[in-house]
Design an enzyme around this catalytic site. Sequence first.
Site, PDB file in Angstrom:
ATOM      1  N   HIS A 196      -5.646   7.197  -3.230  1.00  0.00           N
ATOM      2  CA  HIS A 196      -5.639   7.357  -1.772  1.00  0.00           C
ATOM      3  C   HIS A 196      -4.248   7.617  -1.208  1.00  0.00           C
ATOM      4  O   HIS A 196      -4.094   8.327  -0.213  1.00  0.00           O
ATOM      5  CB  HIS A 196      -6.277   6.145  -1.080  1.00  0.00           C
ATOM      6  CG  HIS A 196      -5.522   4.865  -1.244  1.00  0.00           C
ATOM      7  ND1 HIS A 196      -5.608   4.090  -2.388  1.00  0.00           N
ATOM      8  CD2 HIS A 196      -4.678   4.199  -0.410  1.00  0.00           C
ATOM      9  CE1 HIS A 196      -4.852   3.011  -2.249  1.00  0.00           C
ATOM     10  NE2 HIS A 196      -4.272   3.054  -1.068  1.00  0.00           N
ATOM     11  N   ASP A 197      -3.205   7.072  -1.824  1.00  0.00           N
ATOM     12  CA  ASP A 197      -1.834   7.254  -1.323  1.00  0.00           C
ATOM     13  C   ASP A 197      -0.995   8.155  -2.218  1.00  0.00           C
ATOM     14  O   ASP A 197       0.237   8.083  -2.194  1.00  0.00           O
ATOM     15  CB  ASP A 197      -1.141   5.896  -1.173  1.00  0.00           C
ATOM     16  CG  ASP A 197      -1.400   5.258   0.180  1.00  0.00           C
ATOM     17  OD1 ASP A 197      -1.716   5.982   1.145  1.00  0.00           O
ATOM     18  OD2 ASP A 197      -1.283   4.024   0.281  1.00  0.00           O
ATOM     19  N   LYS A 200       2.235   9.967  -1.116  1.00  0.00           N
ATOM     20  CA  LYS A 200       3.535   9.311  -0.941  1.00  0.00           C
ATOM     21  C   LYS A 200       4.564   9.785  -1.971  1.00  0.00           C
ATOM     22  O   LYS A 200       5.757   9.498  -1.813  1.00  0.00           O
ATOM     23  CB  LYS A 200       3.367   7.791  -1.017  1.00  0.00           C
ATOM     24  CG  LYS A 200       2.706   7.205   0.217  1.00  0.00           C
ATOM     25  CD  LYS A 200       2.610   5.693   0.128  1.00  0.00           C
ATOM     26  CE  LYS A 200       1.974   5.103   1.382  1.00  0.00           C
ATOM     27  NZ  LYS A 200       1.829   3.628   1.289  1.00  0.00           N
ATOM     28  N   HIS A 225       1.637  11.935   4.680  1.00  0.00           N
ATOM     29  CA  HIS A 225       1.242  11.720   3.283  1.00  0.00           C
ATOM     30  C   HIS A 225      -0.227  12.038   2.999  1.00  0.00           C
ATOM     31  O   HIS A 225      -0.552  12.430   1.872  1.00  0.00           O
ATOM     32  CB  HIS A 225       1.639  10.318   2.793  1.00  0.00           C
ATOM     33  CG  HIS A 225       0.752   9.203   3.231  1.00  0.00           C
ATOM     34  ND1 HIS A 225       0.961   8.499   4.387  1.00  0.00           N
ATOM     35  CD2 HIS A 225      -0.352   8.655   2.645  1.00  0.00           C
ATOM     36  CE1 HIS A 225       0.035   7.561   4.492  1.00  0.00           C
ATOM     37  NE2 HIS A 225      -0.772   7.635   3.454  1.00  0.00           N
ATOM     38  N   HIS A 249      -8.159   8.530   4.868  1.00  0.00           N
ATOM     39  CA  HIS A 249      -8.154   7.065   4.825  1.00  0.00           C
ATOM     40  C   HIS A 249      -7.332   6.429   5.941  1.00  0.00           C
ATOM     41  O   HIS A 249      -7.325   5.204   6.071  1.00  0.00           O
ATOM     42  CB  HIS A 249      -7.698   6.556   3.452  1.00  0.00           C
ATOM     43  CG  HIS A 249      -6.246   6.748   3.153  1.00  0.00           C
ATOM     44  ND1 HIS A 249      -5.703   7.970   2.830  1.00  0.00           N
ATOM     45  CD2 HIS A 249      -5.211   5.867   3.129  1.00  0.00           C
ATOM     46  CE1 HIS A 249      -4.411   7.841   2.608  1.00  0.00           C
ATOM     47  NE2 HIS A 249      -4.075   6.573   2.787  1.00  0.00           N
ATOM     48  N   ASP A 278      -8.827  -0.910   1.122  1.00  0.00           N
ATOM     49  CA  ASP A 278      -7.363  -0.916   1.085  1.00  0.00           C
ATOM     50  C   ASP A 278      -6.786  -1.925   2.079  1.00  0.00           C
ATOM     51  O   ASP A 278      -5.903  -2.723   1.737  1.00  0.00           O
ATOM     52  CB  ASP A 278      -6.854   0.492   1.401  1.00  0.00           C
ATOM     53  CG  ASP A 278      -5.345   0.620   1.282  1.00  0.00           C
ATOM     54  OD1 ASP A 278      -4.749  -0.075   0.446  1.00  0.00           O
ATOM     55  OD2 ASP A 278      -4.776   1.432   2.029  1.00  0.00           O
TER      56      ASP A 278
END
Length: 349
Positions: A196-197, A200, A225, A249, A278
């Site tokens: 999901h990240d 970054k 991001h 998200h 999360d």
Amino acid sequence: MSTEEEKFRLLFVDDEADILDSLRRSFRRDYEVFTANSGTQGIELLKSEQFDLIISDQRMPDVMGDAVLKFAMEHQPKAIRILLTGYSDMESLVRCVNEAGLYKYITKPWEPENLRLTVMRALESLSLERKLDTASRQLKQAYLDAVTMLSVACEGKDEDTGFHVRRVQHYTEALALELGVPAQEAEHMGVMSILHDIGKLYIPDSILKKPAKLDDEEFKIMRRHPEFGVRILGDNPFYEMAREIAACHHENVDGSGYPKGLAGEQIPLSARIAKAADVFDALTSKRPYKEPWSIEQALAMMDEQSGRQFDGVVVQGLHRLHANGTILRIMQEYHAHEVPQAGVPVFAA
């Protein structure tokens, strides 16, 4: 591993002692052989021992062979099942093929060498299937480890990050199942939530690691991001759900989120679920700037934000996972710190 290297376990079920003796003599040199002189005894052995291959006669006075093999299919589904039958048993044979998942049937009288060849080929097939299963599990685990390591690299480096993404994975999968998503899709959703990240990776460390509050320009970069995540994940169809989650998200169900201000069901279900997983994990985890919230405190906060940040149906699913013990189990398995209990002092989240 060949059949010569593997000591397979065979079960023969027949009410005629001479036949059992003949089968035992034929196979005992190469295999570990068990025999049962009735259908009832065969079923009892199936309850207490594991077998690789089962051969049963059809006509026995107590329990018929098709019933024995049906029981074997239900309790040892990976075992190969072969029926010995006469031509007069065709009605039972058809029923057994349909209900007991036969590998093969052999008519009486049989040629001993043909029976040996059948058994050898069946066990070679079983050995290959096991090798493929092992390789598949190893590839799946290697893939999961690679995804996790990539996520840890982009999330940034604290020792709990690996635990965090695994908890998010399992919360996401459990929530999806709770909301009626089919098991295979739910498992895939859980793995994709790890990414999901991923965007970054494009965020400079000076922003990602900054201990103080981000200024407006830095926050503007950080908010990109999700866009970067979609870019990294490319156009491979396998990562379609990962792209959904990465892109959405940070969207809120009331339309106040970013990057597109999507609302309600405009936000994919996968992203609504992963977002809740999360945030819940962030609240209940120890961070440099806060102690972990209790499960009850985190759920209370998410209740307040139902219909705003979070999908209320998803939050209610979290409540049910708490009630049935799933959340606590995941915490205990993947938490690097003591699991928080109700009443833990709350610091700024």
